[in-house]
Motif scaffolding. Structure first.
Motif, PDB file in Angstrom:
ATOM      1  N   HIS A  37      42.557  72.349  91.235  1.00 44.89           N
ATOM      2  CA  HIS A  37      42.358  71.326  90.215  1.00 44.89           C
ATOM      3  C   HIS A  37      42.789  71.807  88.825  1.00 44.89           C
ATOM      4  O   HIS A  37      42.544  71.129  87.828  1.00 44.89           O
ATOM      5  CB  HIS A  37      40.898  70.868  90.193  1.00 44.89           C
ATOM      6  N   HIS A  38      43.436  72.964  88.757  1.00 44.97           N
ATOM      7  CA  HIS A  38      44.046  73.437  87.505  1.00 44.97           C
ATOM      8  C   HIS A  38      45.496  72.959  87.558  1.00 44.97           C
ATOM      9  O   HIS A  38      46.369  73.624  88.086  1.00 44.97           O
ATOM     10  CB  HIS A  38      43.964  74.971  87.427  1.00 44.97           C
ATOM     11  N   TYR A  39      45.722  71.760  87.032  1.00 43.51           N
ATOM     12  CA  TYR A  39      47.010  71.097  87.228  1.00 43.51           C
ATOM     13  C   TYR A  39      48.049  71.591  86.231  1.00 43.51           C
ATOM     14  O   TYR A  39      47.702  72.008  85.120  1.00 43.51           O
ATOM     15  CB  TYR A  39      46.855  69.577  87.061  1.00 43.51           C
ATOM     16  N   ARG A  41      50.587  71.550  83.226  1.00 40.89           N
ATOM     17  CA  ARG A  41      50.577  70.801  81.967  1.00 40.89           C
ATOM     18  C   ARG A  41      51.817  69.927  81.856  1.00 40.89           C
ATOM     19  O   ARG A  41      51.786  68.821  81.346  1.00 40.89           O
ATOM     20  CB  ARG A  41      50.521  71.801  80.807  1.00 40.89           C
ATOM     21  N   GLU A 238      38.846  61.198  88.974  1.00 37.94           N
ATOM     22  CA  GLU A 238      38.033  61.584  87.821  1.00 37.94           C
ATOM     23  C   GLU A 238      37.226  60.401  87.295  1.00 37.94           C
ATOM     24  O   GLU A 238      36.033  60.531  87.006  1.00 37.94           O
ATOM     25  CB  GLU A 238      38.939  62.148  86.722  1.00 37.94           C
ATOM     26  N   SER A 682      33.953  67.951  81.070  1.00 39.79           N
ATOM     27  CA  SER A 682      34.368  69.007  81.980  1.00 39.79           C
ATOM     28  C   SER A 682      35.157  68.478  83.165  1.00 39.79           C
ATOM     29  O   SER A 682      35.943  69.176  83.758  1.00 39.79           O
ATOM     30  CB  SER A 682      33.146  69.792  82.458  1.00 39.79           C
ATOM     31  N   ARG A 685      40.573  65.981  83.515  1.00 44.69           N
ATOM     32  CA  ARG A 685      41.762  66.829  83.393  1.00 44.69           C
ATOM     33  C   ARG A 685      43.033  66.004  83.251  1.00 44.69           C
ATOM     34  O   ARG A 685      43.939  66.378  82.535  1.00 44.69           O
ATOM     35  CB  ARG A 685      41.860  67.764  84.596  1.00 44.69           C
TER      36      ARG A 685
END
Length: 738
Positions: A37-39, A41, A238, A682, A685
């Motif tokens: 889930h750290h996509y 940029r 989300e 939080s 994203r």
């Protein structure tokens, strides 16, 4: 057999302890799911180069560029072996702009061998300027091979996926984008086990791809259409998970019992209305009806009252408090600062007159007591206030965080009004609500206009009322930017303007970003600002001294700031309100709630150091009476700077809702959402709260219907897992904020 689900596996088990430690410390990533889930940029197209002219100063960047030339310089150095040091200067280009890379000492050998003219690579480092040229000192780099199958020590790993797009990740100096990309490549096979939080019917009905497919497409897209598919799906995740959390909170709150509070006819509220010297606006009457309808039910009211600066929210809240007192209960107003608590107490007792003198000679038969409770009160006054609350003698209490303390007990708390909600955490709000015999009704007020989507995202557990009319008698406020650096005579004219207002019998505020007796340079800039200017922000104590001796000599100048003793602050405000001071030089302690109708002018020094909404709040302190107001925004920022454009936007409109949209578009959304409610940010994203208004609104509808039909979410294990993760993050945020 590994019983831990694939996405919950710790990264150290998959990537090794050293890499996992860096990811945890610098990016907050702990599990395979966190990493997925750290996509990225953004994406660079293979074969294309990054536009170098737009690189932001002092930020860590990753760029794709081509080496134009490389030169090795030798120079005398006492530190180097044999007295000679080496410096490698490499120029990279995008075909139009150029950036210089510099490597020193032992660090020159490998790049000297790798970075030959014509080589393409990804470079990561902090942008600086040296000799008027953009520079990256000692950047990390990763070579890009033209052919994905071409073997090569550097290029092989980064090219092991052969897509047309190269993902660039939010990275740090300790962890470059391509290292994150390689880590993602390692864990991506486990994506097939990802539990989908969206119900099948919702996903299929909206034509969204599955979660595993979305995660593959966002990390390893073949085309731009893949990225669009993935983002469309992940935005829904989300929005929907957050709205389900809020819908469940609303559903749970709706099950709680509450004492209905219906004012008695011809009681305290009627007596108060009869003595008002003006008529309530249509908006005030409408919102009051909404509140009274809620108060009359057997479940606690949860309502957000947002309104323009000066729209009369305090009057609406006071009438709600009086209705509850009329019905035999007590009401508490929680303010974020002592200055504001004292201001509220003063204005409430003035508006109520003899109705606030319960138990005193001359008090009305309907009267109650309105007491103040703050942390700095003397022991005797505090003891009396606590006694008045526990016996029920005081129907209304106004205070700060002191109201939340364990020793504060109420006789029958029926309504909690929270002013400026974005300054309180949800947990503090709940602590006060826990002081009633049954859950009290809750009214949250904010004078910061909030775009509809933010209200749905941040305050989604509350029903919303909006006051958008100004009461009769409020005057327009003219706003102007004063460019002190370009046109110093404009600043001189500003002080003349203040003198003119005072000569006409009015008063003025001068607002500064800091107090002045702290260390130099501690003033904080807002995120949207550039740092073209290095001097510390102007300070109250310095400016007050300069004005009293210079352009405002002969006027009665007072100061007000947060470090003063509460009694001193209150005394200054009383003198200013009574007209015994001409000019009040203050910090933002006057931002909210301060009401001096005779104050008509405001000069905001270093206005570029304040946010858009804050400037709007400050401006709302003038023009509160019959005379028109003027607000002068003083800045030294150049005309073309984003900071000046922000000030121009504030000067151009008095519409707080329009300004809140501008504010949100110009700032990182986290600043808005993170302050507003612990944990809400939080989980966001890819969701943009302004752009994705329709998604948020539809997700709220879907979530409300789902929770109404199935509050326990039976048969939706993926949704329950996603909710647990979201709420865990919220709880962590609570702990961090204390």
């Amino acid at each position: 057999m590994d019983l831990v689900p694939a996405l919950e596996r710790p990264l150290k088990n998959v990537l090794g302890a050293a890499t996992a430690k860096v990811m945890a410390e610098h990016l907050g990533l702990h599990t395979v799911g966190d990493l997925l889930h750290h996509y990225p940029r953004r994406y660079e197209e293979r074969g294309q180069l990054t536009h170098l002219a737009d690189l932001p100063m002092d930020e860590h960047v990753t760029v794709v560029a081509q080496v134009a030339d490389a030169r090795l310089h030798t120079f005398a150095s006492a530190r180097a072996p044999r007295g000679k040091g080496q410096r490698l200067e490499v120029t990279i280009t995008d075909g139009s702009g150029r950036v210089q890379l510099v490597f020193f000492g032992n660090g020159v050998h490998k790049p000297h061998k790798d970075l030959l003219p014509g080589t393409r690579a990804m470079f990561a480092g902090k942008v600086s300027v040296f000799n008027r040229r953009l520079q990256l000192a000692h950047p990390a780099y990763e070579l890009l091979r033209g052919d994905p199958d071409e073997p090569g020590e550097q290029g092989e790993a980064v090219e092991s996926w052969a897509g047309a797009l190269i993902p660039l990740y939010p990275a740090t100096a300790k962890l470059e984008s391509w290292k994150i990309g390689k880590a993602v490549q390692t864990v991506l096979p486990g994506v097939q086990e990802a539990l989908d939080p969206l119900p099948d019917a919702l996903r299929e009905g909206r034509g969204l791809v599955s979660l595993p497919e979305a995660l593959v497409k966002i990390h390893r897209p073949q085309t731009k259409a893949d990225v669009a598919d993935a983002r469309a799906r992940l935005k829904w995740d989300e929005a929907f998970v957050l709205q389900v959390a809020l819908a469940r909170r609303r559903h749970t709150d709706a099950q709680l019992p509450a004492v209905p509070r219906v004012p008695r006819p011809d009681g305290l509220l009627t007596a108060f209305d009869d003595r008002l010297p003006f008529t309530l606006t249509e908006g005030q009457q409408r919102v009051s009806r909404e509140i009274f309808d809620d108060l009359a039910t057997e479940h606690p009211m949860h309502r957000l009252l947002q309104g323009e600066v000066g729209s009369g929210k305090t009057m609406v809240a006071l009438r709600a408090m009086l209705a509850v007192v009329d019905a035999g209960g007590q009401a508490a107003l929680l303010a974020p600062t002592e200055v504001l608590a004292q201001q509220h107490h003063r204005s409430v007792t003035e508006m109520m007159g003899e109705l606030a003198e319960g138990g005193m000679l001359g008090g009305s038969e309907h009267a109650t007591k309105a007491v103040l409770l703050t942390g700095s009160m003397g022991a005797a006054a505090r003891r009396q206030a606590l006694l008045d609350l526990v016996t029920g003698e005081a129907g209304i209490v106004i205070g700060t965080h002191a109201l939340i303390e364990d020793k504060v007990q109420f006789h029958d708390l029926g309504l909690v009004v929270v002013d400026e909600q974005h300054r309180f955490g949800v947990e503090q709000r709940d602590a006060l609500r826990g002081k009633g015999k049954q859950p009290p009704h809750l009214l949250v007020m904010t004078a910061t206009p909030i775009p509809r989507t933010v209200a749905m995202t941040v305050f989604g557990d509350l029903e919303t009322s909006v006051l958008d009319q100004l009461p009769a008698g409020r005057s327009p406020i003219a706003s102007h930017v004063v460019p002190a650096a370009d046109k110093p005579h404009f600043l001189a004219r500003a002080w003349e303007r203040v003198r003119e207002e005072v000569a006409a019998g009015h008063q003025a505020y001068v607002v500064c970003p800091r107090i002045g007796d702290e260390e130099e340079g501690t003033g904080k800039r807002t995120p949207a600002q550039d740092d073209a200017e290095k001097r510390p922000p102007l300070a109250v104590l310095d400016v007050a001294d300069q004005l009293a001796k210079g352009p405002l000599q002969g006027l009665r100048v007072e100061v007000l700031h947060g470090r003063m003793a509460p009694d001193d602050k209150d005394a200054v405000m009383r003198r200013f309100a009574a007209g015994d001071a001409d000019v009040l030089v203050a910090t933002t302690v006057i931002e909210v709630g301060v009401n001096v109708p005779n104050a008509t002018a405001m000069v905001i020094m270093d206005a570029d150091r304040f946010g858009v909404s804050q400037l709007h709040q400050l401006r709302g302190r003038v023009g509160r009476g019959a005379a028109p107001g003027v607000c002068l925004l003083v800045t030294e920022m150049p005309e073309a700077s984003p900071a000046r454009q922000r000030l121009n936007a504030v000067a151009a409109t008095l519409d707080g809702f329009e300004l809140s949209r501008i504010d949100l578009e110009q700032r990182r959304e986290g600043d808005v959402l993170g302050q507003a409610q612990s944990g809400a940010r939080s989980s966001l994203r890819v969701l943009e709260v302004i752009e994705d208004e329709e998604i948020i609104a539809e997700a709220r509808q879907e979530a409300t219907a789902l929770v109404a039909a199935d509050p326990d979410l039976t048969g939706l294990p993926g949704l329950r897992t996603a909710l647990d993760a979201l709420l865990d993050e919220e709880r962590e945020q609570y702990l961090e904020k204390g």
